[in-house]
Write a protein that holds these residues in place. Structure first.
Motif, PDB file in Angstrom:
ATOM      1  N   LEU A   3      12.697  53.769 113.912  1.00  0.00           N
ATOM      2  CA  LEU A   3      11.329  53.364 113.619  1.00  0.00           C
ATOM      3  C   LEU A   3      11.281  51.949 113.073  1.00  0.00           C
ATOM      4  N   LYS A   4      10.245  51.221 113.451  1.00  0.00           N
ATOM      5  CA  LYS A   4      10.033  49.882 112.930  1.00  0.00           C
ATOM      6  C   LYS A   4       9.663  49.958 111.450  1.00  0.00           C
ATOM      7  N   THR A   5      10.082  48.957 110.714  1.00  0.00           N
ATOM      8  CA  THR A   5       9.706  48.903 109.304  1.00  0.00           C
ATOM      9  C   THR A   5       8.448  48.053 109.143  1.00  0.00           C
ATOM     10  N   LEU A   6       7.829  48.236 107.980  1.00  0.00           N
ATOM     11  CA  LEU A   6       6.565  47.577 107.687  1.00  0.00           C
ATOM     12  C   LEU A   6       6.749  46.729 106.434  1.00  0.00           C
ATOM     13  N   SER A   7       6.573  45.413 106.562  1.00  0.00           N
ATOM     14  CA  SER A   7       6.736  44.523 105.420  1.00  0.00           C
ATOM     15  C   SER A   7       5.659  44.800 104.375  1.00  0.00           C
ATOM     16  N   ALA A   8       5.880  44.298 103.155  1.00  0.00           N
ATOM     17  CA  ALA A   8       4.891  44.483 102.095  1.00  0.00           C
ATOM     18  C   ALA A   8       3.548  43.889 102.498  1.00  0.00           C
ATOM     19  N   LYS A   9       3.574  42.714 103.119  1.00  0.00           N
ATOM     20  CA  LYS A   9       2.330  42.071 103.545  1.00  0.00           C
ATOM     21  C   LYS A   9       1.608  42.923 104.586  1.00  0.00           C
ATOM     22  N   ASN A  10       2.352  43.387 105.586  1.00  0.00           N
ATOM     23  CA  ASN A  10       1.728  44.194 106.630  1.00  0.00           C
ATOM     24  C   ASN A  10       1.283  45.557 106.113  1.00  0.00           C
ATOM     25  N   ALA A  11       2.041  46.101 105.142  1.00  0.00           N
ATOM     26  CA  ALA A  11       1.630  47.374 104.547  1.00  0.00           C
ATOM     27  C   ALA A  11       0.281  47.235 103.867  1.00  0.00           C
ATOM     28  N   ASP A 123       9.760  60.268  91.371  1.00  0.00           N
ATOM     29  CA  ASP A 123       9.659  58.865  90.950  1.00  0.00           C
ATOM     30  C   ASP A 123       8.474  58.235  91.660  1.00  0.00           C
ATOM     31  N   ALA A 124       7.332  58.193  90.966  1.00  0.00           N
ATOM     32  CA  ALA A 124       6.112  57.587  91.509  1.00  0.00           C
ATOM     33  C   ALA A 124       5.692  56.426  90.610  1.00  0.00           C
ATOM     34  N   ILE A 125       6.667  55.601  90.231  1.00  0.00           N
ATOM     35  CA  ILE A 125       6.398  54.519  89.282  1.00  0.00           C
ATOM     36  C   ILE A 125       5.944  53.252  89.999  1.00  0.00           C
ATOM     37  N   PHE A 126       6.793  52.714  90.883  1.00  0.00           N
ATOM     38  CA  PHE A 126       6.449  51.474  91.586  1.00  0.00           C
ATOM     39  C   PHE A 126       6.534  51.683  93.091  1.00  0.00           C
ATOM     40  N   GLY A 127       5.570  51.134  93.822  1.00  0.00           N
ATOM     41  CA  GLY A 127       5.542  51.248  95.270  1.00  0.00           C
ATOM     42  C   GLY A 127       5.830  49.943  95.980  1.00  0.00           C
ATOM     43  N   PHE A 128       5.229  49.757  97.159  1.00  0.00           N
ATOM     44  CA  PHE A 128       5.592  48.608  97.991  1.00  0.00           C
ATOM     45  C   PHE A 128       5.107  47.278  97.429  1.00  0.00           C
ATOM     46  N   SER A 129       4.163  47.306  96.508  1.00  0.00           N
ATOM     47  CA  SER A 129       3.636  46.051  95.969  1.00  0.00           C
ATOM     48  C   SER A 129       4.415  45.561  94.749  1.00  0.00           C
ATOM     49  N   PHE A 130       5.453  46.301  94.348  1.00  0.00           N
ATOM     50  CA  PHE A 130       6.212  45.894  93.161  1.00  0.00           C
ATOM     51  C   PHE A 130       6.975  44.596  93.389  1.00  0.00           C
ATOM     52  N   SER A 131       6.955  43.728  92.377  1.00  0.00           N
ATOM     53  CA  SER A 131       7.772  42.513  92.386  1.00  0.00           C
ATOM     54  C   SER A 131       7.957  42.063  90.941  1.00  0.00           C
ATOM     55  N   GLY A 132       8.971  41.252  90.714  1.00  0.00           N
ATOM     56  CA  GLY A 132       9.193  40.733  89.373  1.00  0.00           C
ATOM     57  C   GLY A 132      10.036  41.664  88.522  1.00  0.00           C
ATOM     58  N   ILE A 209      -4.224  51.641 115.414  1.00  0.00           N
ATOM     59  CA  ILE A 209      -3.607  50.938 114.294  1.00  0.00           C
ATOM     60  C   ILE A 209      -2.092  50.874 114.476  1.00  0.00           C
ATOM     61  N   ALA A 210      -1.496  51.947 114.983  1.00  0.00           N
ATOM     62  CA  ALA A 210      -0.059  51.936 115.242  1.00  0.00           C
ATOM     63  C   ALA A 210       0.297  50.837 116.241  1.00  0.00           C
ATOM     64  N   GLN A 211      -0.520  50.671 117.277  1.00  0.00           N
ATOM     65  CA  GLN A 211      -0.263  49.633 118.269  1.00  0.00           C
ATOM     66  C   GLN A 211      -0.394  48.246 117.658  1.00  0.00           C
ATOM     67  N   LYS A 212      -1.387  48.053 116.802  1.00  0.00           N
ATOM     68  CA  LYS A 212      -1.599  46.740 116.185  1.00  0.00           C
ATOM     69  C   LYS A 212      -0.396  46.308 115.368  1.00  0.00           C
ATOM     70  N   TYR A 213       0.225  47.273 114.667  1.00  0.00           N
ATOM     71  CA  TYR A 213       1.359  46.936 113.793  1.00  0.00           C
ATOM     72  C   TYR A 213       2.703  47.278 114.424  1.00  0.00           C
ATOM     73  N   ASP A 214       2.678  47.592 115.717  1.00  0.00           N
ATOM     74  CA  ASP A 214       3.897  47.885 116.463  1.00  0.00           C
ATOM     75  C   ASP A 214       4.688  49.017 115.805  1.00  0.00           C
TER      76      ASP A 214
END
Length: 236
Positions: A3-11, A123-132, A209-214
């Motif tokens: 499966l293709k992965t989804l970057s934080a920006k695309n997510a 573990d539901a602490i930090f998701g895909f938007s975590f940074s720092g 939507i799946a097609q748009k994000y491959d």
């Protein structure tokens, strides 16, 4: 199947599309995500193996997914306990907390003590938007997740991991490898560093939507909201 992965920006962009052209509300998406998480726990931790579930929730959407999962788990017959030290004042999160409290699901401020009285940790602490940096009170919590012998299931990302670059080389999350990961909507790039059992919950993504994000939509069996992927699943 790879499966293709989804970057934080695309997510983030995909979530916006789900709520605009897809006509989903944030409540619906959180409900579907939390339902998927609860099904993974049910799959990995049958009631016969122990029904005490400790759900560690962060202040954002990832934590909201954990709150929803806890409600479903209670209805399945589990005994969830919630660790939610930075509770959001957002009306949605307040309603989720009220739903749990009406079921007499306990909230705790003592994570270390709660660890001694549970069979499985979400573990539901930090998701895909975590940074720092990981900020208080979560460094000690993530260290405990890293060091515990109990099974840990992470929601969308092992907390403290970078979505693009995977596990940190220093800090409290260094060496943290949960037993299971449930990716939401699509695997993120960090999946290639993950070594445990990997599940996907995304049985709500339309073909458009799946097609748009491959993205490739896997086959979900029967009523299940989840599908298990091979370890390390996802390609850039």
């Amino acid at each position: 199947m790879s499966l293709k992965t989804l970057s934080a920006k695309n997510a983030s962009e995909l979530d916006k599309d789900l709520m605009s052209s897809g006509a989903f509300s944030i409540d619906q998406l959180m409900e579907l995500a939390g339902l998927s998480v609860s099904q993974v726990v049910y799959h990995l931790q049958p009631l016969s193996k122990g029904n005490r579930i400790l759900v560690a929730c962060g202040p954002g959407n990832n934590g909201g997914d954990g709150l929803v999962a806890a409600r479903h788990l209670w209805h399945y017959g589990y005994k969830p306990t919630i660790y939610y030290p930075k509770q959001s004042k957002n009306e949605l999160y307040q309603r989720l907390c009220t739903q749990l409290k009406t079921l007499d699901i306990p909230f705790t401020e003592d994570f270390q003590s709660a660890l001694k009285e549970t069979d499985h940790i979400v573990d539901a602490i930090f998701g895909f938007s975590f940074s720092g940096e990981v900020r208080e009170p979560f460094p000690a919590v993530i260290e405990a997740l890293r060091d515990t012998k109990l099974p840990v299931t992470s929601v969308d990302a092992p907390s403290s991991w970078d979505i693009e670059d995977g596990p940190p080389s220093s800090g409290p999350g260094k060496g943290f490898q949960p037993d299971a990961l449930i990716s939401l909507t699509a695997p993120k790039p960090l999946a290639k560093w993950f070594k445990g059992r990997h599940f996907l919950g995304g049985r709500f993504v339309s073909p458009q939507i799946a097609q748009k994000y491959d993205l490739e939509i896997p086959k979900y069996e029967g009523l299940s909201q989840i599908v298990e992927l091979p370890s390390g699943e996802g390609k850039l």
